[in-house]
Write an enzyme that holds these catalytic residues in place. Structure first.
Site, mmCIF file in Angstrom:
data_model
loop_
_atom_site.group_PDB
_atom_site.id
_atom_site.type_symbol
_atom_site.label_atom_id
_atom_site.label_comp_id
_atom_site.label_asym_id
_atom_site.label_seq_id
_atom_site.Cartn_x
_atom_site.Cartn_y
_atom_site.Cartn_z
ATOM 1 N N ASP A 139 0.829 -1.198 0.000
ATOM 2 C CA ASP A 139 0.000 0.000 0.000
ATOM 3 C C ASP A 139 0.868 1.255 0.000
ATOM 4 O O ASP A 139 2.022 1.231 0.436
ATOM 5 C CB ASP A 139 -0.906 0.022 1.233
ATOM 6 C CG ASP A 139 -2.122 -0.874 1.071
ATOM 7 O OD1 ASP A 139 -2.567 -1.060 -0.072
ATOM 8 O OD2 ASP A 139 -2.626 -1.384 2.092
ATOM 9 N N MET A 140 0.286 2.343 -0.471
ATOM 10 C CA MET A 140 0.973 3.630 -0.427
ATOM 11 C C MET A 140 0.452 4.426 0.756
ATOM 12 O O MET A 140 -0.755 4.449 1.019
ATOM 13 C CB MET A 140 0.766 4.406 -1.729
ATOM 14 C CG MET A 140 1.669 5.618 -1.864
ATOM 15 S SD MET A 140 3.442 5.204 -1.838
ATOM 16 C CE MET A 140 3.638 4.414 -3.431
ATOM 17 N N GLN A 169 -1.258 7.282 -6.157
ATOM 18 C CA GLN A 169 -2.338 8.160 -5.706
ATOM 19 C C GLN A 169 -2.503 9.325 -6.682
ATOM 20 O O GLN A 169 -1.566 10.100 -6.888
ATOM 21 C CB GLN A 169 -2.010 8.704 -4.309
ATOM 22 C CG GLN A 169 -1.797 7.592 -3.280
ATOM 23 C CD GLN A 169 -1.188 8.094 -1.989
ATOM 24 O OE1 GLN A 169 -1.859 8.155 -0.960
ATOM 25 N NE2 GLN A 169 0.078 8.465 -2.015
ATOM 26 N N ARG A 190 -2.349 -0.565 -8.254
ATOM 27 C CA ARG A 190 -3.665 -0.085 -7.851
ATOM 28 C C ARG A 190 -3.640 1.443 -7.941
ATOM 29 O O ARG A 190 -2.727 2.080 -7.397
ATOM 30 C CB ARG A 190 -3.993 -0.500 -6.426
ATOM 31 C CG ARG A 190 -5.369 -0.008 -5.964
ATOM 32 C CD ARG A 190 -5.497 0.029 -4.465
ATOM 33 N NE ARG A 190 -5.436 -1.300 -3.873
ATOM 34 C CZ ARG A 190 -4.916 -1.566 -2.681
ATOM 35 N NH1 ARG A 190 -4.370 -0.588 -1.977
ATOM 36 N NH2 ARG A 190 -4.925 -2.780 -2.206
ATOM 37 N N LYS A 193 -7.399 7.536 -5.420
ATOM 38 C CA LYS A 193 -7.389 8.999 -5.423
ATOM 39 C C LYS A 193 -6.482 9.547 -4.333
ATOM 40 O O LYS A 193 -5.775 10.534 -4.527
ATOM 41 C CB LYS A 193 -8.821 9.526 -5.271
ATOM 42 C CG LYS A 193 -9.691 9.203 -6.471
ATOM 43 C CD LYS A 193 -11.099 9.759 -6.332
ATOM 44 C CE LYS A 193 -11.945 9.374 -7.525
ATOM 45 N NZ LYS A 193 -13.333 9.897 -7.421
ATOM 46 N N GLY A 194 -6.480 8.919 -3.155
ATOM 47 C CA GLY A 194 -5.638 9.368 -2.051
ATOM 48 C C GLY A 194 -6.469 9.707 -0.835
ATOM 49 O O GLY A 194 -7.451 10.452 -0.947
ATOM 50 N N LYS A 207 -11.562 18.178 -6.390
ATOM 51 C CA LYS A 207 -11.966 16.831 -6.795
ATOM 52 C C LYS A 207 -11.899 16.645 -8.308
ATOM 53 O O LYS A 207 -11.475 15.590 -8.795
ATOM 54 C CB LYS A 207 -13.374 16.538 -6.291
ATOM 55 C CG LYS A 207 -13.894 15.153 -6.684
ATOM 56 C CD LYS A 207 -15.306 14.929 -6.188
ATOM 57 C CE LYS A 207 -15.807 13.523 -6.505
ATOM 58 N NZ LYS A 207 -15.854 13.239 -7.957
ATOM 59 N N HIS A 233 -15.149 3.947 -5.972
ATOM 60 C CA HIS A 233 -16.580 3.692 -5.855
ATOM 61 C C HIS A 233 -17.373 4.643 -6.740
ATOM 62 O O HIS A 233 -18.602 4.646 -6.708
ATOM 63 C CB HIS A 233 -17.031 3.850 -4.399
ATOM 64 C CG HIS A 233 -16.255 3.010 -3.449
ATOM 65 N ND1 HIS A 233 -15.221 3.508 -2.711
ATOM 66 C CD2 HIS A 233 -16.338 1.692 -3.155
ATOM 67 C CE1 HIS A 233 -14.702 2.535 -1.981
ATOM 68 N NE2 HIS A 233 -15.354 1.421 -2.233
ATOM 69 N N ARG A 294 -10.481 7.435 8.054
ATOM 70 C CA ARG A 294 -10.216 7.793 6.652
ATOM 71 C C ARG A 294 -11.399 7.452 5.769
ATOM 72 O O ARG A 294 -11.717 8.171 4.827
ATOM 73 C CB ARG A 294 -8.943 7.097 6.162
ATOM 74 C CG ARG A 294 -7.689 7.619 6.840
ATOM 75 C CD ARG A 294 -6.425 7.072 6.193
ATOM 76 N NE ARG A 294 -5.291 7.374 7.052
ATOM 77 C CZ ARG A 294 -4.590 6.480 7.733
ATOM 78 N NH1 ARG A 294 -4.877 5.196 7.599
ATOM 79 N NH2 ARG A 294 -3.592 6.846 8.501
#
Length: 313
Positions: A139-140, A169, A190, A193-194, A207, A233, A294
């Site tokens: 993961d980042m 991201q 993967r 967005k972050g 956004k 999503h 988060r």
């Protein structure tokens, strides 16, 4: 309404992310929220509970990954213990014949205090995953760790480990350059967005800019031969990716969609029913508070669901 609910309802996204670091709020939320709202987003506190959730996802036609929740382990002994836990998780997923793999944070393996400790730990896990025919994703984390995470990923790939991927991201200005840096290795990426709070000097604040950058990264990666996990999503983005892959004749085994456990489950099932691979990220463990915060910051609907359940007695 409880004190926790009163506190959270007034918090915008930035404040919720700050609240992820608030020890008092953490104690309150973990006391009240574990048995209600958090259960929607976290696949239990134990590996046994998690396996039950993963099997249910598989039975619904969905793939999965899992993460032992936690980060920023402060010492070598603790990082070694987490690495042993992850080795057990990898072996259990394979033994159970689940369509599931592990994703993990390098700070959970020691990155916050020693790069070489983190590398040795993740290399051990990637090697074990390769032996067992499964996969591990790194993961980042927040921007301070991007460079070192990418270096570790490149080092693993350059020493012959193929059963490993990482994350980019789209809200970071630097990410298109990072993608170009990785493309020669035919990476498994993967795209997200972050979820961390970053200043506008290094990350898009709007956004619309994040979304545009997201689609550009997905399309560039797919055109250049990367395997892309489209983690969103946002149904609009999902439909645009589907249209792009159909137009460009990108095989469906070159990409997948990823969503979070408990978030838009109906959409997950409907995309899978269309013949696309859909993977659901279903983390577990007792240290779920920062992860939950988060998720609440990312999507207001999540906050409403959590608070509604939190105040029920």
């Amino acid at each position: 309404m409880s004190d926790v609910a009163s506190t959270l309802t007034s918090l915008p996204r930035v404040a919720i992310l700050h609240a992820a670091e608030n020890a008092r709020l953490q104690r309150l939320v973990q006391h009240h929220g574990k048995r209600v709202g958090a259960a929607r987003f976290v696949a239990g506190q134990t590996l046994d509970e998690c396996v039950t959730v993963l099997r249910r996802l598989n039975d619904a036609g969905l793939w999965a990954n899992t993460t032992l929740l936690g980060e920023a382990i402060p010492d070598e002994e603790g990082a070694a213990a987490v690495t042993t836990d992850y080795e057990e998780i990898i072996e259990r997923l394979v033994a159970e014949k689940l369509k599931a793999n592990v994703a993990l944070k390098l700070t959970h393996l020691g990155l916050s205090f020693d790069v070489e400790v983190a590398y040795a730990n993740v290399e051990r896990l990637v090697a074990r995953a390769g032996e067992l025919g499964t996969f591990l994703r790194i993961d980042m984390e927040q921007s301070d760790y991007v460079d070192v995470t990418l270096r570790i990923y490149e080092r693993l790939r350059d020493t012959g480990h193929d059963s490993v991927g990482t994350v980019l991201q789209s809200y970071l200005y630097r990410t298109p350059d990072d993608l170009e840096r990785l493309l020669p290795r035919t990476p498994n990426l993967r795209i997200v967005k972050g979820a961390y709070l970053e200043p506008s000097t290094i990350a898009f604040p709007e956004k619309a800019h994040v979304d545009r950058a997201y689609l550009e990264l997905v399309e560039r990666g797919l055109r250049e031969g990367a395997y892309i996990a489209v983690a969103t999503h946002d149904e609009g983005i999902i439909r645009q990716v589907q249209a792009f892959t159909a137009r460009e004749d990108v095989p469906r085994d070159r990409f997948e969609f990823q969503m979070l456990y408990g978030v838009r489950p109906g959409l997950q099932r409907s995309i899978a029913a269309e013949g696309y691979k859909v993977l659901v990220a279903a983390p577990f463990g007792p240290d779920w508070y920062p992860y939950l915060m988060r998720r609440l910051a990312e999507r207001p609907a999540n906050l409403g669901f959590f608070l509604k359940n939190l105040v029920r007695r």
